[in-house]
Scaffold this motif. Structure first.
Motif, mmCIF file in Angstrom:
data_model
loop_
_atom_site.group_PDB
_atom_site.id
_atom_site.type_symbol
_atom_site.label_atom_id
_atom_site.label_comp_id
_atom_site.label_asym_id
_atom_site.label_seq_id
_atom_site.Cartn_x
_atom_site.Cartn_y
_atom_site.Cartn_z
ATOM 1 N N GLN A 31 -3.349 -1.382 -3.242
ATOM 2 C CA GLN A 31 -3.293 -2.713 -3.863
ATOM 3 C C GLN A 31 -4.017 -3.741 -2.995
ATOM 4 O O GLN A 31 -4.706 -4.630 -3.499
ATOM 5 C CB GLN A 31 -1.830 -3.112 -4.081
ATOM 6 N N GLU A 32 -3.852 -3.572 -1.691
ATOM 7 C CA GLU A 32 -4.516 -4.475 -0.741
ATOM 8 C C GLU A 32 -6.036 -4.358 -0.864
ATOM 9 O O GLU A 32 -6.755 -5.368 -0.913
ATOM 10 C CB GLU A 32 -4.056 -4.121 0.675
ATOM 11 N N LEU A 384 -1.582 6.610 -17.952
ATOM 12 C CA LEU A 384 -1.919 7.518 -19.053
ATOM 13 C C LEU A 384 -1.039 8.756 -18.913
ATOM 14 O O LEU A 384 -0.901 9.300 -17.823
ATOM 15 C CB LEU A 384 -3.406 7.912 -18.981
ATOM 16 N N ASP A 385 -0.447 9.189 -20.005
ATOM 17 C CA ASP A 385 0.450 10.339 -19.952
ATOM 18 C C ASP A 385 -0.342 11.638 -19.871
ATOM 19 O O ASP A 385 -0.265 12.484 -20.759
ATOM 20 C CB ASP A 385 1.357 10.337 -21.188
ATOM 21 N N LYS A 386 -1.095 11.754 -18.799
ATOM 22 C CA LYS A 386 -1.931 12.941 -18.612
ATOM 23 C C LYS A 386 -2.066 13.211 -17.122
ATOM 24 O O LYS A 386 -2.087 12.299 -16.292
ATOM 25 C CB LYS A 386 -3.333 12.735 -19.210
ATOM 26 N N SER A 387 -2.195 14.498 -16.803
ATOM 27 C CA SER A 387 -2.553 14.892 -15.447
ATOM 28 C C SER A 387 -4.074 15.036 -15.381
ATOM 29 O O SER A 387 -4.740 15.081 -16.413
ATOM 30 C CB SER A 387 -1.878 16.212 -15.076
ATOM 31 N N TYR A 388 -4.590 15.102 -14.182
ATOM 32 C CA TYR A 388 -6.038 15.237 -14.026
ATOM 33 C C TYR A 388 -6.340 16.084 -12.804
ATOM 34 O O TYR A 388 -5.482 16.327 -11.951
ATOM 35 C CB TYR A 388 -6.717 13.865 -13.905
ATOM 36 N N LEU A 389 -7.590 16.522 -12.715
ATOM 37 C CA LEU A 389 -8.039 17.329 -11.581
ATOM 38 C C LEU A 389 -9.515 17.047 -11.347
ATOM 39 O O LEU A 389 -10.328 17.144 -12.271
ATOM 40 C CB LEU A 389 -7.835 18.812 -11.887
ATOM 41 N N GLN A 566 -20.028 11.597 -20.717
ATOM 42 C CA GLN A 566 -19.616 10.474 -21.557
ATOM 43 C C GLN A 566 -18.417 9.720 -21.014
ATOM 44 O O GLN A 566 -18.194 8.571 -21.357
ATOM 45 C CB GLN A 566 -19.325 10.966 -22.975
ATOM 46 N N SER A 567 -17.616 10.365 -20.195
ATOM 47 C CA SER A 567 -16.415 9.692 -19.701
ATOM 48 C C SER A 567 -16.735 8.636 -18.652
ATOM 49 O O SER A 567 -15.933 7.746 -18.406
ATOM 50 C CB SER A 567 -15.468 10.718 -19.096
ATOM 51 N N GLU A 568 -17.884 8.789 -17.993
ATOM 52 C CA GLU A 568 -18.271 7.892 -16.901
ATOM 53 C C GLU A 568 -17.170 7.812 -15.827
ATOM 54 O O GLU A 568 -16.871 6.770 -15.275
ATOM 55 C CB GLU A 568 -18.602 6.495 -17.430
ATOM 56 N N ASN A 569 -16.562 8.955 -15.579
ATOM 57 C CA ASN A 569 -15.521 9.022 -14.545
ATOM 58 C C ASN A 569 -16.199 9.247 -13.199
ATOM 59 O O ASN A 569 -16.786 10.290 -12.962
ATOM 60 C CB ASN A 569 -14.554 10.158 -14.854
ATOM 61 N N ASP A 570 -16.132 8.269 -12.304
ATOM 62 C CA ASP A 570 -16.854 8.345 -11.034
ATOM 63 C C ASP A 570 -16.170 9.309 -10.077
ATOM 64 O O ASP A 570 -14.983 9.195 -9.803
ATOM 65 C CB ASP A 570 -16.930 6.959 -10.378
ATOM 66 N N LEU A 571 -16.959 10.253 -9.578
ATOM 67 C CA LEU A 571 -16.485 11.185 -8.560
ATOM 68 C C LEU A 571 -17.396 11.091 -7.347
ATOM 69 O O LEU A 571 -18.602 10.873 -7.484
ATOM 70 C CB LEU A 571 -16.540 12.623 -9.085
ATOM 71 N N LYS A 591 -5.888 6.652 -9.311
ATOM 72 C CA LYS A 591 -4.921 7.219 -10.243
ATOM 73 C C LYS A 591 -4.770 6.363 -11.497
ATOM 74 O O LYS A 591 -3.874 6.586 -12.310
ATOM 75 C CB LYS A 591 -3.574 7.420 -9.550
ATOM 76 N N VAL A 592 -5.644 5.394 -11.626
ATOM 77 C CA VAL A 592 -5.632 4.536 -12.807
ATOM 78 C C VAL A 592 -6.779 4.950 -13.718
ATOM 79 O O VAL A 592 -7.944 4.900 -13.333
ATOM 80 C CB VAL A 592 -5.777 3.048 -12.410
ATOM 81 N N ALA A 593 -6.443 5.400 -14.926
ATOM 82 C CA ALA A 593 -7.465 5.804 -15.891
ATOM 83 C C ALA A 593 -8.162 4.575 -16.447
ATOM 84 O O ALA A 593 -7.505 3.593 -16.822
ATOM 85 C CB ALA A 593 -6.830 6.601 -17.019
ATOM 86 N N SER A 594 -9.484 4.613 -16.491
ATOM 87 C CA SER A 594 -10.245 3.480 -17.031
ATOM 88 C C SER A 594 -10.031 3.386 -18.540
ATOM 89 O O SER A 594 -9.576 4.332 -19.190
ATOM 90 C CB SER A 594 -11.735 3.674 -16.735
ATOM 91 N N ASP A 595 -10.389 2.227 -19.087
ATOM 92 C CA ASP A 595 -10.288 2.057 -20.544
ATOM 93 C C ASP A 595 -11.143 3.088 -21.263
ATOM 94 O O ASP A 595 -10.774 3.572 -22.338
ATOM 95 C CB ASP A 595 -10.730 0.638 -20.932
ATOM 96 N N LYS A 596 -12.284 3.410 -20.670
ATOM 97 C CA LYS A 596 -13.189 4.394 -21.272
ATOM 98 C C LYS A 596 -12.518 5.768 -21.361
ATOM 99 O O LYS A 596 -12.615 6.451 -22.384
ATOM 100 C CB LYS A 596 -14.463 4.492 -20.417
#
Length: 917
Positions: A31-32, A384-389, A566-571, A591-596
């Protein structure tokens, strides 16, 4: 004992409190950082990353300075901390049943009937008792034992301690009485004919210490087990319940028993193993020796001169302990070798069998030393009610990482890697000579003469690798890659065989994400013949004077393009240009899913801009009239016009282990069965051929033997009345902790593709629909069945995870596939994957079934995205309802989707033995 558990509970509470405090601190720090201006944010993240690395190194140094006993305690506490920090959500007791009901939306009436029919297998009729079936099973047993023989790997053999000189041995440990023939779940198989270890020793003429055997059998802790008695579903539920979390104790051996054993023989053997089952991953603890087992190894090694360690595991174990004791002269890997694997082991001990297998994974001293281990476990979005990897390791899976990271640092490599990928010894020696070579812009062809220069007959594996030219900052390339391999026949002493080994140079191309094509960049390609990935016998240089760019698939002509961005999820994906700076860390995750991401996961596009097909026509055509016709023959349209929407809805919804008959159109009921190690039904056991698990099939490095297994499976299918086979499983060993690693083949896509193609081709040529699985990226069990979002980049997906499937489609011409649980690029049943890549790029013609359906898997999305059948055990009526509701809203899209799905499934059915005259 009570005091021990009391202390453990207290310690667990203390560590859990630390975990909570640390999590709170991390959240506060995030948060900081989030509140900082963007220009400062990156520098703070990098600073934190560097600090964590320094702290990690400091902890390592502190551990080294401790005494062994203190170090053990500290390591145990660290393991407990990590376990509590990453522990997945588990179902317990009745909650598993309640949760399943909620997931599938069970209601009364027809749903209950559907469940009963699926679980009891009422709609599945197979005959395993006919003369033809018995003969097929007997033939399967022969192939099974051949695979166990060739899959056995000799990893260490100091002073030629094996084969045993005096044919006498002491067998220590309770694990010898619970030998692991296979894994659990859909990859299990019938082990009713399994040979126990002691019978196998006797069969091979090895005298085992019967007094020691009696001692162990007399221990109250010991329960003798041969094979598994649970059905696949029971094994899976046990996995979901986490029944394997606690270490099993190992009974101590008394001084009297030890004294008697020393008088019997100087030879001793201990079996080390781990539990593995579908639906549950393996902890790091389970891949190490328990304290009790370590004590047994230590005691045995200190009292006997010739100790053999048998690795009976489908996961990669930590074996560093074998170097602590000079008396551990030999290590044999059996994997999970099927019902006759003990025979193979005993024959290797006696010398009747010369091991010729090679391991299919890197054995590192620390199983968590690879980058993929940094992103393996339980990760949940906060919003988001989902897990991710996150697959942040990119292309650097297994040996690709170790060989690249430690290139030029042999000391570092040797401190990290114990047994390189492809390792395996023999009781004889071989010389190789390249007698002819042809290297051009089309293919690499090598003729290699292999000569047995030793005193015993044996088989040799020639492994061919390549090292491509690499430009720092350019396209990612591993320092070395497996290109192909070949195995000799059994060569007598002094005998030679000339192997012709060929591969297309196109197979060495890298995927260029920037230009959306494959490219062979100009420069020197080193073609390497290796005993394993690290021990290179000879190198040939292939010079490419200019770039070769491949813009279209060579078989279909379809233009390549990036399909998974298409997700534009930055890794932050690991890069060879800065391996330390880009090394993955799950601490860097957002751990915050983007709007996309949220929009992509929750949304689905129905294409209503299509013409409504004809339904319910009376054209008088039956399915058999289409036999032998091409997929796109015009008669298919006339046939499909006859089906009603209700018939098609029923057909795709009720497709768990079978497809429904539609009598009026000559559409038969078909039977579809698991599994990769031999036919089995998830809910009920029946007698069938049982094979080693896929990791052992791959460790044979023998394509012909893989074909024989597939052929044998196909012949059983014909005899039993089975038409489809849910196998082979082609996923990658991304981490040693994967719960289904026994069911998968290796850490390398080419090895998976070559062995998988052999298995698939053998079965397909017996007119069986082969469902290669799990398409794709199904390498973790934790959270898999809750619908996990898997993120990677296009290059890694194409070069690592798609590659074995592509090879199997093109080499074996399979007519079936099973999609995975995973949300690929934000979508379950991703149309770019199932239609764009599988069908359009690769030219696949056939049927795609889902894996076992859970609540996130819905038929309307499936049939409009390229997934044809729903393997729905518990909620088929709900799927019908969803399709009916979707039809009311999108009639054209749903009707076209249903029609395509039925077309795909029936095209595959027509190629099965059900229509053979």
């Amino acid at each position: 004992m009570f005091e021990y558990f009391k202390k453990r509970k207290t310690k667990k509470k203390e560590i859990l409190q630390r975990v909570r405090e640390d999590k709170a601190k991390r959240k506060e720090r995030k948060q900081e950082i989030a509140s900082l201006p963007e220009s400062e944010r990156k520098a703070e993240i990098e600073s934190d990353k560097l600090l964590r690395k320094e702290q990690k190194q400091q902890r390592k140094e502190e551990l080294k300075s401790l005494r062994r006993k203190e170090r053990k305690v500290a390591k145990k506490e660290a393991k407990m901390y990590k376990k509590l920090k990453n522990r997945p959500r588990r179902f317990t007791g009745w909650s598993i049943f309640a949760a399943m009901l909620l997931i599938i939306g069970v209601t009364f009436g027809p749903t209950v009937t559907s469940i009963v029919e699926n679980v009891t297998g009422k709609h599945i009729t197979i005959d395993t008792t006919s003369e033809e079936a018995i003969k097929a099973r007997e033939a399967a047993d022969v192939v099974s034992e051949e695979i166990a023989n060739e899959g056995l790997v000799l990893l260490k053999n100091e002073n030629n301690s094996l084969p045993l000189a005096d044919k006498k041995i002491n067998v220590f440990g309770s694990t010898a009485y619970s030998f692991k023939y296979g894994g659990g779940g859909s990859g299990s198989s019938d082990q009713t004919r399994a040979v126990n270890l002691f019978d196998a020793l006797e069969n091979a003429g090895i005298e085992y210490n019967r007094e020691l055997d009696d001692y162990y059998k007399g221990l109250p802790e010991l329960e003798e087990v041969t094979g598994n008695s649970d059905t696949g579903i029971v094994q899976v539920i046990k996995g979901m319940l986490g029944s394997g979390d606690e270490e099993a104790g190992e009974p101590d051996v008394s001084d009297e028993a030890l004294t008697q054993a020393k008088e019997f023989s100087e030879n001793a053997m201990i079996v080390v193993q781990n539990e593995a089952v579908e639906a549950s991953d393996v902890s790091k603890d389970e891949l190490e020796l328990s304290d009790e087992m370590y004590d047994l190894v230590k005691k045995t090694a200190e009292n006997f001169n010739n100790v053999t360690i048998v690795v009976n595991a489908g996961n990669t174990l930590e074996l560093g302990f074998v170097e602590e004791f000079p008396s551990i002269q030999s290590v044999i890997w059996t994997g999970t070798p099927g019902p006759f694997g003990t025979n193979a082991l005993a024959k290797a001990l006696s010398g009747e069998l010369n091991p010729s297998g090679r391991i299919t994974d890197t054995y590192a001293y620390d199983v968590e030393s690879s980058p993929a281990s940094e992103n393996f476990g339980d990760y949940q979005y906060e919003n988001l009610d989902k897990s991710y990897l996150n697959y942040e390791e990119g292309i650097y899976v297994g040996y690709r990482f170790y060989e690249t990271f430690y290139q030029g640092n042999e000391e570092g490599y040797n401190q990290t890697v114990q047994f390189p990928f492809g390792s395996g010894l023999s009781y004889t020696t071989f010389d190789w000579e390249v007698v002819n070579e042809q290297l051009d812009n089309e293919s690499i062809e090598l003729q290699v003469e292999v000569t047995n220069t030793g005193d015993v007959a044996g088989k040799e594996v020639v492994q061919v690798y390549y090292s491509p030219p690499y430009t720092p900052g350019g396209i990612e390339k591993s320092a070395i890659n497996l290109a192909t391999f070949a195995k000799t026949r059994l060569l007598e002493p002094g005998e030679s065989e000339e192997l012709t080994i060929t591969h297309d140079i196109r197979d060495m191309a890298s995927y260029d994400m920037e230009n959306e094509n494959y490219i062979l960049e100009n420069g020197t390609y080193e073609i390497k013949l290796g005993k394993n990935v690290h021990e290179i016998d000879s190198t040939l240089d292939f010079e490419l004077s200019e770039d070769i760019v491949y813009e279209t698939d060579m078989d279909t002509g379809t233009e390549y393009k990036n399909r998974f961005t298409q997700s534009e999820n930055d890794l932050t994906v690991l890069s060879r240009n800065d391996l330390e700076g880009t090394y993955p860390s799950d601490q860097d995750d957002s751990k915050v899913a983007s709007d996309k991401i949220i929009e992509r996961v929750q949304g689905h596009d129905f294409n209503d801009d299509v013409e409504m097909p004809t339904t319910g026509a009376e054209n008088g055509i039956e399915l058999e009239d289409l036999q032998g016709l091409d997929y796109d023959d015009s008669l298919w349209d006339e046939f499909l016009d006859q089906l009603t929407v209700d018939q098609m809805i029923d057909y795709v919804s009720e497709a768990a282990y079978h497809t429904k008959e539609i009598d009026e159109h000559g559409i038969p009921n078909t039977v579809l069965m698991d599994g990769p190690a031999g036919f089995n039904y998830f809910f009920e056991q029946f007698e069938a051929g049982a094979y080693p698990t896929e990791i052992v099939i791959a460790s044979t490095w023998n394509e012909d033997l893989a074909y024989e297994m597939g052929e044998s499976i196909g012949q059983e299918a014909n005899a039993y009345g089975i038409h489809g086979w849910y196998a082979p499983a082609l996923n990658i060993h991304r981490s040693p902790r994967g719960g289904r690693n026994f069911e998968y083949m290796s850490e390398d896509p080419v090895l998976n593709g070559m062995i998988g193609s052999g298995m698939a081709k053998g079965a397909q040529e017996q007119d069986v629909t082969v469902f290669m699985k799990h398409f794709i990226m199904n390498e973790q069990e934790t959270n898999a069945r809750s619908g996990m979002l898997v993120w990677s980049n296009e290059q890694a997906m194409r070069e690592i995870h798609l590659r074995p499937f592509e090879m199997t489609v093109k080499n074996a011409e399979v007519t079936g596939a099973m999609s995975s649980f995973s949300f690929i690029d934000g979508k379950w049943a991703n149309p770019e994957l199932l239609n764009g890549v599988l069908r359009n790029e690769w030219g696949f013609e056939g049927v795609v079934s889902s894996d076992a359906v859970f609540g996130f898997m819905e038929a309307p999305q499936a049939v409009t995205s390229g997934n044809d059948l729903m393997l729905d055990i518990l909620s088929a009526p709900k799927q019908k309802q969803l399709l009916e509701e979707a039809y009311d809203e999108h009639p054209e899209a749903i009707t076209v989707g249903l029609r395509d799905s039925v077309h795909n499934a029936l095209y595959a059915t027509l190629k099965t033995h059900i229509f053979n005259q």
